[in-house]
Motif scaffolding. Structure first.
Motif, mmCIF file in Angstrom:
data_model
loop_
_atom_site.group_PDB
_atom_site.id
_atom_site.type_symbol
_atom_site.label_atom_id
_atom_site.label_comp_id
_atom_site.label_asym_id
_atom_site.label_seq_id
_atom_site.Cartn_x
_atom_site.Cartn_y
_atom_site.Cartn_z
ATOM 1 N N ARG A 183 -36.671 6.222 -32.495
ATOM 2 C CA ARG A 183 -37.090 6.061 -30.767
ATOM 3 C C ARG A 183 -36.043 6.662 -29.847
ATOM 4 O O ARG A 183 -34.870 6.678 -30.025
ATOM 5 C CB ARG A 183 -37.321 4.272 -30.414
ATOM 6 C CG ARG A 183 -38.517 3.953 -31.374
ATOM 7 C CD ARG A 183 -38.756 2.573 -30.997
ATOM 8 N NE ARG A 183 -37.601 1.409 -30.475
ATOM 9 C CZ ARG A 183 -36.776 0.829 -31.232
ATOM 10 N NH1 ARG A 183 -37.425 0.500 -32.548
ATOM 11 N NH2 ARG A 183 -35.809 0.360 -30.946
ATOM 12 N N ARG B 132 -37.387 8.542 -46.602
ATOM 13 C CA ARG B 132 -37.635 9.126 -45.134
ATOM 14 C C ARG B 132 -36.531 9.055 -44.343
ATOM 15 O O ARG B 132 -36.169 10.263 -43.570
ATOM 16 C CB ARG B 132 -38.995 8.519 -44.475
ATOM 17 C CG ARG B 132 -40.087 8.664 -45.180
ATOM 18 C CD ARG B 132 -41.231 7.642 -44.624
ATOM 19 N NE ARG B 132 -40.995 6.329 -44.811
ATOM 20 C CZ ARG B 132 -41.734 5.667 -44.249
ATOM 21 N NH1 ARG B 132 -42.625 5.691 -43.332
ATOM 22 N NH2 ARG B 132 -41.402 4.078 -44.215
ATOM 23 N N TYR C 51 -34.088 12.170 -42.821
ATOM 24 C CA TYR C 51 -33.738 12.101 -41.360
ATOM 25 C C TYR C 51 -32.232 12.607 -41.204
ATOM 26 O O TYR C 51 -31.668 13.237 -40.407
ATOM 27 C CB TYR C 51 -34.237 10.978 -40.635
ATOM 28 C CG TYR C 51 -35.492 10.992 -40.137
ATOM 29 C CD1 TYR C 51 -36.214 11.888 -39.806
ATOM 30 C CD2 TYR C 51 -36.222 9.611 -40.011
ATOM 31 C CE1 TYR C 51 -37.498 11.865 -39.275
ATOM 32 C CE2 TYR C 51 -37.732 9.649 -39.793
ATOM 33 C CZ TYR C 51 -38.301 10.867 -39.239
ATOM 34 O OH TYR C 51 -39.715 10.724 -38.777
ATOM 35 N N ARG D 176 -39.377 5.032 -38.130
ATOM 36 C CA ARG D 176 -39.881 5.107 -36.692
ATOM 37 C C ARG D 176 -38.871 4.533 -35.847
ATOM 38 O O ARG D 176 -38.777 4.865 -34.620
ATOM 39 C CB ARG D 176 -41.340 4.440 -36.633
ATOM 40 C CG ARG D 176 -42.443 5.231 -37.610
ATOM 41 C CD ARG D 176 -43.571 4.520 -37.417
ATOM 42 N NE ARG D 176 -44.691 5.268 -38.022
ATOM 43 C CZ ARG D 176 -46.159 5.024 -38.036
ATOM 44 N NH1 ARG D 176 -46.283 3.717 -37.396
ATOM 45 N NH2 ARG D 176 -46.772 5.494 -38.575
ATOM 46 N N ARG E 147 -47.840 -2.756 -41.697
ATOM 47 C CA ARG E 147 -49.012 -1.929 -41.821
ATOM 48 C C ARG E 147 -50.160 -2.795 -42.783
ATOM 49 O O ARG E 147 -50.708 -1.922 -43.572
ATOM 50 C CB ARG E 147 -48.966 -0.607 -41.810
ATOM 51 C CG ARG E 147 -48.393 0.233 -41.055
ATOM 52 C CD ARG E 147 -48.174 1.715 -41.314
ATOM 53 N NE ARG E 147 -47.000 1.829 -42.089
ATOM 54 C CZ ARG E 147 -46.550 2.836 -42.703
ATOM 55 N NH1 ARG E 147 -47.241 3.986 -42.463
ATOM 56 N NH2 ARG E 147 -45.536 2.884 -43.601
ATOM 57 N N TYR F 160 -38.239 15.688 -30.233
ATOM 58 C CA TYR F 160 -38.136 15.130 -31.611
ATOM 59 C C TYR F 160 -36.709 15.573 -32.272
ATOM 60 O O TYR F 160 -36.084 14.653 -32.617
ATOM 61 C CB TYR F 160 -39.140 15.765 -32.638
ATOM 62 C CG TYR F 160 -39.078 15.513 -33.801
ATOM 63 C CD1 TYR F 160 -39.368 13.967 -34.466
ATOM 64 C CD2 TYR F 160 -38.578 16.348 -34.861
ATOM 65 C CE1 TYR F 160 -39.335 14.063 -35.789
ATOM 66 C CE2 TYR F 160 -38.334 16.249 -36.181
ATOM 67 C CZ TYR F 160 -38.835 14.936 -36.634
ATOM 68 O OH TYR F 160 -38.681 14.677 -37.929
#
Length: 552
Positions: free
Chosen positions: A534, A465, A469, A530, A445, A500
């Protein structure tokens, strides 16, 4: 007859007697030359190059002549290395293993003219290892005796050599006051108590043009003659020698030398320094931009410090000044690099360079005298220890840092290195030494991420993060395993979609090695939050998961 090229290597640990017309090195070389001559019928012939290391310990491989010899071995210029005794080559079993590996790779053998053994047999190799074990034991015992003698002497208040502090000159095993310089030291202590901070003191001395007196070592090397840096002033104000003390490894004893600073003034200065130290560290940790003015991209464009604030947290970056130029190769893809990633990489690279001082000095073209060798390693270790706490040291060492797509190049300032080591500067004050760090930039990014060749992040830092998870996956799976709720009901209760929750729960079935890597921050850089949630992210077999997500 095939010519067998023989290189004679000699070494002596101390400098004592090297000034004589016929010294220990000459005796070793003569004995080795006679042995080579006795093997002339076998085609042995001495090479013209000499490899002599005088005044150097056998406990390290960082010896100029030995390094030249190893370079010639790699170039295929030598067939046999001849030494007087095995311990002349090395006194370390670990170093000997490295040498044997290098010799074997080049097809080179070695001979000791006073010790007969055959390394092609198991008994011969055992004999050799026993000889080296005793040589290493002798070196370590000698080092222990020297350290114990220094510690005992300092406990009795003796001065054990080195560069005398400003205001003193050596006087046998003690120090004598140089009154002209001592008055400057007293003035610095008084001014510090008046001004309150080292920063104000350094600014005041610079404004008044006060310089450190130019001095010379007993060998004739000049030092001093420059303004006082903050680091020098901190060291001067904290040095217990000025209060008539001798320190060694954290312990302080009464010295045999006279004090320049009275005890009352000394105590006041130490109390004032202690009051300001913690505050200075906090400011430096929060706001310092270590590479400001020294960081460039491959096109020569500056990367300047910047930051953003989210809540109470402050994130620092280095941003390319070519950010608006779409034709600039660096700016079109990555416009900024996190300071928390590139600064530790630079500090680690500098510390690594300082672990090989002889190689670094040679490349920096800094003249090295034999009397400076014994303290060189400890000086470099002291500089390395200051890298984490003293930005001035890093900025003095670094000329510039250039970020390429596949590497980072550090250019170490030879003059700055010489000043930190209190050694003569090179003839070319602008000379630099380039060190390459094999990390590559990866786009995330528009933020540049530093990644090692293995695929792992250059800085091991767990992703919060990903850890969240993992915790969610464990908690939700424990609920589902009870059989009281289906995934649709649980997802509704948790306020997420069933899709999700399904993708997150799959993380419960990650390989233990992958889970450990996530917790340690050792996962492949591209395996972010991310990527792992998936739909097809988690392979059924642990081996496939490990190949996909663990560093190569």
């Amino acid at each position: 007859m095939t010519v067998v090229r023989c290189a004679i290597y000699t070494r002596k640990s101390s400098e004592e007697g090297l000034e004589q017309d016929f010294n220990s090195l000459d005796a070793q070389r003569e004995a080795c030359a006679a042995y080579v001559l006795s093997q002339a019928s076998e085609g042995w012939k001495q090479v013209g190059e000499t490899y002599d290391d005088g005044g150097l310990s056998g406990g390290t491989l960082q010896r100029p002549a030995l390094q030249r010899l190893l370079d010639d071995v790699k170039l295929g210029k030598v067939d046999i290395i001849v030494v007087y005794k095995v311990d002349r080559l090395t006194r370390s079993l670990l170093d000997f293993a490295k040498l044997v590996e290098a010799f074997d790779a080049a097809g080179v053998s070695f001979v000791s003219v006073t010790q007969s053994f055959n390394t092609t047999t198991s008994m011969g190799r055992l004999t050799l290892n026993m000889l080296l074990s005793f040589a290493q034991f002798e070196r370590e015992v000698t080092a222990e005796r020297i350290r114990d003698k220094i510690a005992a002497s300092k406990a009795r208040g003796m001065w054990m050599g080195g560069l005398p502090p400003l205001g003193y000159r050596p006087d046998g095993r003690s120090l004598a006051i140089v009154e002209e310089h001592a008055e400057l030291v007293r003035s610095i202590y008084r001014r510090y108590l008046e001004l309150g901070t080292v920063r104000l003191l350094a600014d005041a001395l610079a404004h008044e043009g006060v310089m450190a007196p130019a001095r010379q070592t007993e060998k004739g090397f000049a030092y001093g003659g420059r303004g006082f840096s903050r680091g020098q002033l901190y060291h001067l104000l904290k040095n217990p020698i000025y209060a008539g003390k001798i320190s060694h490894k954290g312990k302080v004893w009464d010295g045999n030398h006279p004090a320049i600073i009275d005890q009352v003034t000394w105590d006041k200065v130490q109390a004032q320094l202690a009051d300001h130290t913690q505050g200075a560290r906090i400011v430096r940790k929060r706001s310092g931009s270590l590479l400001a003015g020294k960081l460039f991209d491959a096109g020569g464009t500056f990367l300047t410090p910047s930051h953003t604030t989210r809540g109470t947290r402050r994130y620092r970056y280095y941003v390319s000044q070519a950010g608006q130029d779409r034709e600039a190769s660096f700016a079109t893809q990555i416009r900024r690099i996190p300071a928390s990633e590139i600064e530790p990489v630079v500090i680690t690279a500098l510390a690594t360079a300082l672990t090989q001082p002889l190689e670094l000095l040679q490349k920096a073209q800094i003249p090295l005298s034999l009397d400076a060798l014994p303290s060189l390693g400890s000086k470099c270790a002291a500089i390395s220890a200051r890298l984490l706490s003293d930005q001035a040291v890093i900025r003095q060492l670094l000329n510039r840092v250039v970020v390429h797509r596949d590497r980072i190049e550090l250019y170490i300032a030879a003059a700055g290195l010489a000043d930190l080591l209190s050694m003569p500067r090179p003839h070319d004050p602008a000379h630099t030494v380039c060190r390459t760090v094999r990390v590559r930039l990866r786009q995330d990014r528009k933020v540049g991420r530093l990644v090692e060749e293995t695929g792992a992040a250059a800085i091991s830092k767990p992703d919060p993060r990903l850890i969240r998870y993992l915790l969610k996956a464990r908690s939700w799976w424990q609920e589902l395993a009870k059989g009281e709720l289906d995934i649709t009901t649980l997802a509704k209760r948790e306020g997420v979609t069933a899709s999700y929750m399904t993708r997150v729960v799959r993380l419960q079935f990650l390989s233990p090695k992958v889970t450990e890597a996530i917790l340690a921050g050792k996962i492949r850089e591209e395996a972010g939050p991310r990527a792992l949630i998936r739909t097809d992210a988690i392979a059924p077999l642990w081996g496939d998961q490990e190949r996909q997500y663990l560093p190569r």
